[in-house]
Structure formats: structure tokens, C-alpha cells
Write a protein that holds these residues in place. Sequence first.
Motif, PDB file in Angstrom:
ATOM      1  N   SER A 130       0.852  -1.186   0.000  1.00 61.36           N
ATOM      2  CA  SER A 130       0.000   0.000   0.000  1.00 61.36           C
ATOM      3  C   SER A 130       0.886   1.233   0.000  1.00 61.36           C
ATOM      4  O   SER A 130       1.774   1.365   0.853  1.00 61.36           O
ATOM      5  CB  SER A 130      -0.893   0.010   1.247  1.00 61.36           C
ATOM      6  N   TYR A 131       0.664   2.127  -0.950  1.00 58.33           N
ATOM      7  CA  TYR A 131       1.451   3.344  -1.052  1.00 58.33           C
ATOM      8  C   TYR A 131       0.570   4.538  -0.721  1.00 58.33           C
ATOM      9  O   TYR A 131      -0.592   4.608  -1.133  1.00 58.33           O
ATOM     10  CB  TYR A 131       2.053   3.490  -2.448  1.00 58.33           C
ATOM     11  N   LEU A 132       1.131   5.464   0.035  1.00 58.94           N
ATOM     12  CA  LEU A 132       0.357   6.572   0.570  1.00 58.94           C
ATOM     13  C   LEU A 132      -0.237   7.439  -0.539  1.00 58.94           C
ATOM     14  O   LEU A 132      -1.411   7.834  -0.470  1.00 58.94           O
ATOM     15  CB  LEU A 132       1.229   7.410   1.502  1.00 58.94           C
ATOM     16  N   TYR A 133       0.557   7.747  -1.571  1.00 61.77           N
ATOM     17  CA  TYR A 133       0.044   8.600  -2.647  1.00 61.77           C
ATOM     18  C   TYR A 133      -1.166   7.959  -3.321  1.00 61.77           C
ATOM     19  O   TYR A 133      -2.172   8.635  -3.594  1.00 61.77           O
ATOM     20  CB  TYR A 133       1.132   8.878  -3.687  1.00 61.77           C
ATOM     21  N   ASP A 134      -1.081   6.656  -3.610  1.00 65.38           N
ATOM     22  CA  ASP A 134      -2.195   5.958  -4.257  1.00 65.38           C
ATOM     23  C   ASP A 134      -3.465   6.072  -3.429  1.00 65.38           C
ATOM     24  O   ASP A 134      -4.562   6.308  -3.950  1.00 65.38           O
ATOM     25  CB  ASP A 134      -1.851   4.475  -4.458  1.00 65.38           C
ATOM     26  N   LYS A 135      -3.287   5.914  -2.109  1.00 65.71           N
ATOM     27  CA  LYS A 135      -4.457   5.952  -1.231  1.00 65.71           C
ATOM     28  C   LYS A 135      -5.030   7.357  -1.124  1.00 65.71           C
ATOM     29  O   LYS A 135      -6.266   7.543  -1.095  1.00 65.71           O
ATOM     30  CB  LYS A 135      -4.082   5.416   0.147  1.00 65.71           C
ATOM     31  N   LEU A 136      -4.148   8.366  -1.075  1.00 66.86           N
ATOM     32  CA  LEU A 136      -4.615   9.752  -1.030  1.00 66.86           C
ATOM     33  C   LEU A 136      -5.365  10.118  -2.305  1.00 66.86           C
ATOM     34  O   LEU A 136      -6.417  10.772  -2.271  1.00 66.86           O
ATOM     35  CB  LEU A 136      -3.429  10.709  -0.842  1.00 66.86           C
ATOM     36  N   ASP A 146      -9.485   8.349   9.717  1.00 69.00           N
ATOM     37  CA  ASP A 146      -9.598   6.891   9.692  1.00 69.00           C
ATOM     38  C   ASP A 146      -8.978   6.310   8.431  1.00 69.00           C
ATOM     39  O   ASP A 146      -9.241   6.776   7.314  1.00 69.00           O
ATOM     40  CB  ASP A 146     -11.074   6.481   9.763  1.00 69.00           C
ATOM     41  N   GLY A 147      -8.146   5.297   8.616  1.00 77.28           N
ATOM     42  CA  GLY A 147      -7.565   4.580   7.493  1.00 77.28           C
ATOM     43  C   GLY A 147      -6.250   5.129   6.983  1.00 77.28           C
ATOM     44  O   GLY A 147      -5.654   4.558   6.071  1.00 77.28           O
ATOM     45  N   PHE A 148      -5.787   6.250   7.552  1.00 79.31           N
ATOM     46  CA  PHE A 148      -4.562   6.862   7.047  1.00 79.31           C
ATOM     47  C   PHE A 148      -3.423   6.888   8.066  1.00 79.31           C
ATOM     48  O   PHE A 148      -2.404   7.518   7.836  1.00 79.31           O
ATOM     49  CB  PHE A 148      -4.843   8.278   6.523  1.00 79.31           C
ATOM     50  N   ASP A 149      -3.603   6.218   9.188  1.00 81.87           N
ATOM     51  CA  ASP A 149      -2.525   6.023  10.147  1.00 81.87           C
ATOM     52  C   ASP A 149      -2.120   7.341  10.811  1.00 81.87           C
ATOM     53  O   ASP A 149      -2.628   8.411  10.488  1.00 81.87           O
ATOM     54  CB  ASP A 149      -1.323   5.344   9.475  1.00 81.87           C
ATOM     55  N   LYS A 188       1.121   2.322  12.664  1.00 83.11           N
ATOM     56  CA  LYS A 188       0.826   0.889  12.756  1.00 83.11           C
ATOM     57  C   LYS A 188       0.397   0.297  11.413  1.00 83.11           C
ATOM     58  O   LYS A 188       0.365  -0.921  11.263  1.00 83.11           O
ATOM     59  CB  LYS A 188      -0.293   0.652  13.778  1.00 83.11           C
ATOM     60  N   GLU A 189       0.076   1.164  10.461  1.00 78.74           N
ATOM     61  CA  GLU A 189      -0.485   0.670   9.202  1.00 78.74           C
ATOM     62  C   GLU A 189       0.322   1.186   8.017  1.00 78.74           C
ATOM     63  O   GLU A 189       1.483   0.809   7.845  1.00 78.74           O
ATOM     64  CB  GLU A 189      -1.956   1.091   9.116  1.00 78.74           C
ATOM     65  N   ILE A 190      -0.276   2.032   7.191  1.00 80.44           N
ATOM     66  CA  ILE A 190       0.347   2.431   5.935  1.00 80.44           C
ATOM     67  C   ILE A 190       1.641   3.226   6.150  1.00 80.44           C
ATOM     68  O   ILE A 190       2.608   3.078   5.399  1.00 80.44           O
ATOM     69  CB  ILE A 190      -0.657   3.216   5.048  1.00 80.44           C
ATOM     70  N   LEU A 191       1.699   4.051   7.191  1.00 76.46           N
ATOM     71  CA  LEU A 191       2.913   4.817   7.451  1.00 76.46           C
ATOM     72  C   LEU A 191       4.008   3.927   8.029  1.00 76.46           C
ATOM     73  O   LEU A 191       5.199   4.148   7.774  1.00 76.46           O
ATOM     74  CB  LEU A 191       2.617   5.994   8.382  1.00 76.46           C
ATOM     75  N   LYS A 192       3.624   2.938   8.790  1.00 74.61           N
ATOM     76  CA  LYS A 192       4.598   1.960   9.292  1.00 74.61           C
ATOM     77  C   LYS A 192       5.232   1.209   8.125  1.00 74.61           C
ATOM     78  O   LYS A 192       6.458   1.034   8.058  1.00 74.61           O
ATOM     79  CB  LYS A 192       3.922   0.979  10.251  1.00 74.61           C
ATOM     80  N   GLU A 193       4.400   0.800   7.192  1.00 74.43           N
ATOM     81  CA  GLU A 193       4.892   0.094   6.010  1.00 74.43           C
ATOM     82  C   GLU A 193       5.810   0.994   5.177  1.00 74.43           C
ATOM     83  O   GLU A 193       6.850   0.540   4.666  1.00 74.43           O
ATOM     84  CB  GLU A 193       3.711  -0.378   5.159  1.00 74.43           C
ATOM     85  N   SER A 239       2.363  16.645   7.479  1.00 78.24           N
ATOM     86  CA  SER A 239       1.761  16.790   6.156  1.00 78.24           C
ATOM     87  C   SER A 239       1.734  15.457   5.423  1.00 78.24           C
ATOM     88  O   SER A 239       2.773  14.837   5.203  1.00 78.24           O
ATOM     89  CB  SER A 239       2.554  17.812   5.336  1.00 78.24           C
ATOM     90  N   TYR A 240       0.548  15.042   5.016  1.00 74.33           N
ATOM     91  CA  TYR A 240       0.426  13.812   4.229  1.00 74.33           C
ATOM     92  C   TYR A 240       0.969  13.991   2.816  1.00 74.33           C
ATOM     93  O   TYR A 240       1.403  13.025   2.185  1.00 74.33           O
ATOM     94  CB  TYR A 240      -1.032  13.334   4.214  1.00 74.33           C
ATOM     95  N   VAL A 241       0.959  15.211   2.338  1.00 76.71           N
ATOM     96  CA  VAL A 241       1.552  15.477   1.028  1.00 76.71           C
ATOM     97  C   VAL A 241       3.059  15.239   1.085  1.00 76.71           C
ATOM     98  O   VAL A 241       3.638  14.590   0.202  1.00 76.71           O
ATOM     99  CB  VAL A 241       1.242  16.918   0.567  1.00 76.71           C
TER     100      VAL A 241
END
Length: 479
Positions: free
Chosen positions: A4-10, A47-50, A56-61, A254-256
Amino acid sequence: MEHSYLYDKLLKYSQTDYYGFHMPGHKRNKALMNCSLPYELDITEIDGFDDLHHAKEILKEAQERAAQLYHADETCYLINGSTAGILSAVLGCTSKGDRILVARNCHKSVYHAVYMNELEPVYLYPQFYAEIELNGPIDSESVRQALKQYEDIKAVVITSPTYDGVLSDVKAIAKVVHEKGIPLIVDEAHGAHFGLHPYFPDNSNKKGADVVIHSLHKTLPSLTQTALIHMNGELIDKRRIKQYLHMVQTSSPSYVLMAGMDECVRMFLDNGQDCLQTYVDLLEETRKRLKGLRHLKLVETEMYDRSKLVISVKETNMTSRQLHDILLNKYHLQMEMTAGSYVLAMTSVGDTKEGMQRLVDALEEIDAAASDIKETDMEHFKENGHFSLPRLQGVYSPAKLDRLLRKKGDIQTSSLPWKECVGYISTEYAYIYPPGIPLIVPGEKITEEAAILLIEYSEMGFSIEGLEQEGKMEVLING
């Protein structure tokens, strides 16, 4: 395993009908603003973006991917730049009042950490290459001698590569430091590309360093302010370093910026070798042509990061500031830094063939019109133009000086012109930015050499920062 990649999810989230009654205030309403900033990708910890501070989730990965790329035991995102990593590393590896061994050419953030933890610094001065006027590496033997002289040192901090691209032998230094059972912190901010291609050196994680800080945004395609801190081995308390990260980093990351880091790491894990090889070929061809300059000189040291292009004016009739201004005003080429007798052009995988060609063409044209420096001028330059770090006596540590000043009492200070500061103890920093290395640190006794250096830099058009009044320095007059 599917990643799972953060940009794709955003991006996917921005295309849904979820409506946010939460920060940030632009509400992802891109139509509201008449500009092309990525408002639709800018969210908070929903929710869902760590959560970066409890990943623990996408940012951990994502952080685990970065550790994999850089061969680190553990890696954390820095969204306040390398400064946040350096502060956390120094604070997390020392206790208040400890003694620390610091390379004198470290970035000002190291000095700020020393101040914050009221540390007693012991300084190591780099070698100086007078013929090319570059500060050189930190020698492992000087580290050994300092650790022998001061047996209570708790950590060692060096910068490698320097802003100019000079490398220290991190592997040898790590061996010496580890013999004492203490950690080595390496500010490798300018070496985020290290270890990604054989043309460049391995990064310090693979050379034994316990903490390594990389600025992704400096030499890789990542957004400004993005960096990484890597932690290795058992000599450091990783949990304690991360506690300080929670303190010095914003609680609203910043998630960006984080998506930019994840995309940068993703690029080099997936197909980085192809673009790196193209870059390396272009860089090598550029360096080959620049070595043909007659008056201007492309300089480097034995251990060097070849991504940096250091162009010396020492054998010409112009100053580094004049070369900088010609490149900027006539050729519209903005250099990274102007120093004593050279300008620095930073290159990266983001450079284009056209851009490199423009730089080479400009320097060849300037070189063809340049004259050799007159012999009398050369003699003056050799006598006065050294631009090495002045070796000053530290009478007080910055923290002790601060306590002394806050007590007031009979202690008096005054702001004096630089020429009149000789022999007095400084209460201010004085540094050229970039690179942000202090020429004078609070608590140090100012020498004639240091005062002359400030004057010379100022006369060459450099801005001396850290001072309250231009042309003056605050000093103790009875301390």
C-alpha cells in the motif's frame, strides 16, 4: 505481498464523496483557491490513514520500505527536515550535562542540540586543504585521541559528506567510537543518494554508524522539508530517540510531504537503477568537460561525493561572488552556495541534459574570458585568503554562558565592531548560510583571525547571520 502506497491511497480518497468535518481548513476544496496546489491530497490523521507518531499501518509500512532501501535497522520519517533528526539523535543519545565530541564543521542544528541538553562539547576540527581551500575530513586518529583525553564522552557527531562533498572515513571512525562503547551519529543529510548506485559511496548505515540522518529533498526527488532518520544496533536507545522525535516534530504532519517521501523510496526500489545510470552518465560527461577549464577549476578531494560540482576561482581575477552573480544574472543559473573561493553547483537525478549543458557552456565561456590572477595578487591571496574554520578557545559552553547571562549580576555585555572584538568572549553565533556552520560559537574567545575572516566575508558580499547588529558582535566585557 501487495503493498500500500500513501500517494495511491490519497489519490483514491480524493476521488470519493467523503466529506470532511475536520482539519485542514481548505476542506480539500480545490475550486476555492485559484492555484494548483494539491489541496485535494492534503488531509489530517483520519480513519484509514494512520498516525506518524504511532504508526501501525500504511505509514509503518512506508517507513519500513525506507529502512529496506537504506539498509537500516529502523527508519523514521522526518517532516521537519534533517534538523528534527539531528536534534532527536543528539538529545536521545545524551543526558543533560554530558560531554559530547562534535566535528566543528557540523550544521548549526547540532549546536542547538548541544545547547538544549546543556552539553559540554569537545570540538574536532577537520583537516583543511589550503591549495583548494576546502575543509577536509575528520580523521579517525583525532577521534581516538579525543576519546582518550576525555573518557566521559557519551556520543560522537560528524558530518559526512560536507556541504562541499568531502567524505570522512565513517567506517574507521565508527570502529574507534565503538571501542569506547558509545554511539556515532552521522549527519549524512547531503548523502541521501549514497548506496543507491555504485558510482556513489555506500551510506553510513552500512559503515557502522548508529544513527544516520538523510535529507531526501537535498539530492533526491522529494519535497522540501522531507528527511529520514535511521537507527542501528544496540548502543542507542531507539525508543528514547523516537520520544524526542515526538517532541520536536509537528503533531500535524503533512500527508503530502509523507506521500512524496514514499514515492521517492518507491521509485528507487522499483526502477531506480535506470534513472540513476542516466544521471551518472550525464554527470561523468559534465565533470569530464569541466576538467578542461583553464582558469576556473573543478576541485575535489580524495574521498569525495562526485555529485557536487565545486568550481574554484582561486586562479582567476574574479571572486566567487562575482562568478555567482555572472552565472545568475547573465546565464540565469542559480548556484546552491557561494563560499570563500568557489561556488557550488549541486546536481541530482532530477537534472536534465539541457540544464547540465547550459552550466558547462556558461562556465566555458566565462573561463575563456577570464584572466590568470597576477602574481602579486596570488601572493596576497596565499597570505590572507585561507577561509578555514578559525580555531577558537571555548571559555564557556553555550549553556553555561546562557546561565551566566540570565543570572545578570555584575556581568556586562556590549556590541562591538568586529575589529574591536578580539580577545573578548562572544555571546552570539556568527555563520555564513549556507552552509550554516558557525564560524564563532557563543562562549568562544574571538581571535584576530576570526575577526578578519568576518570582515573578509562581508567585504566579498556575504551575509553574516546570527548577529543582532550588522557589523557588530555582542561580547562579554567583564566575564
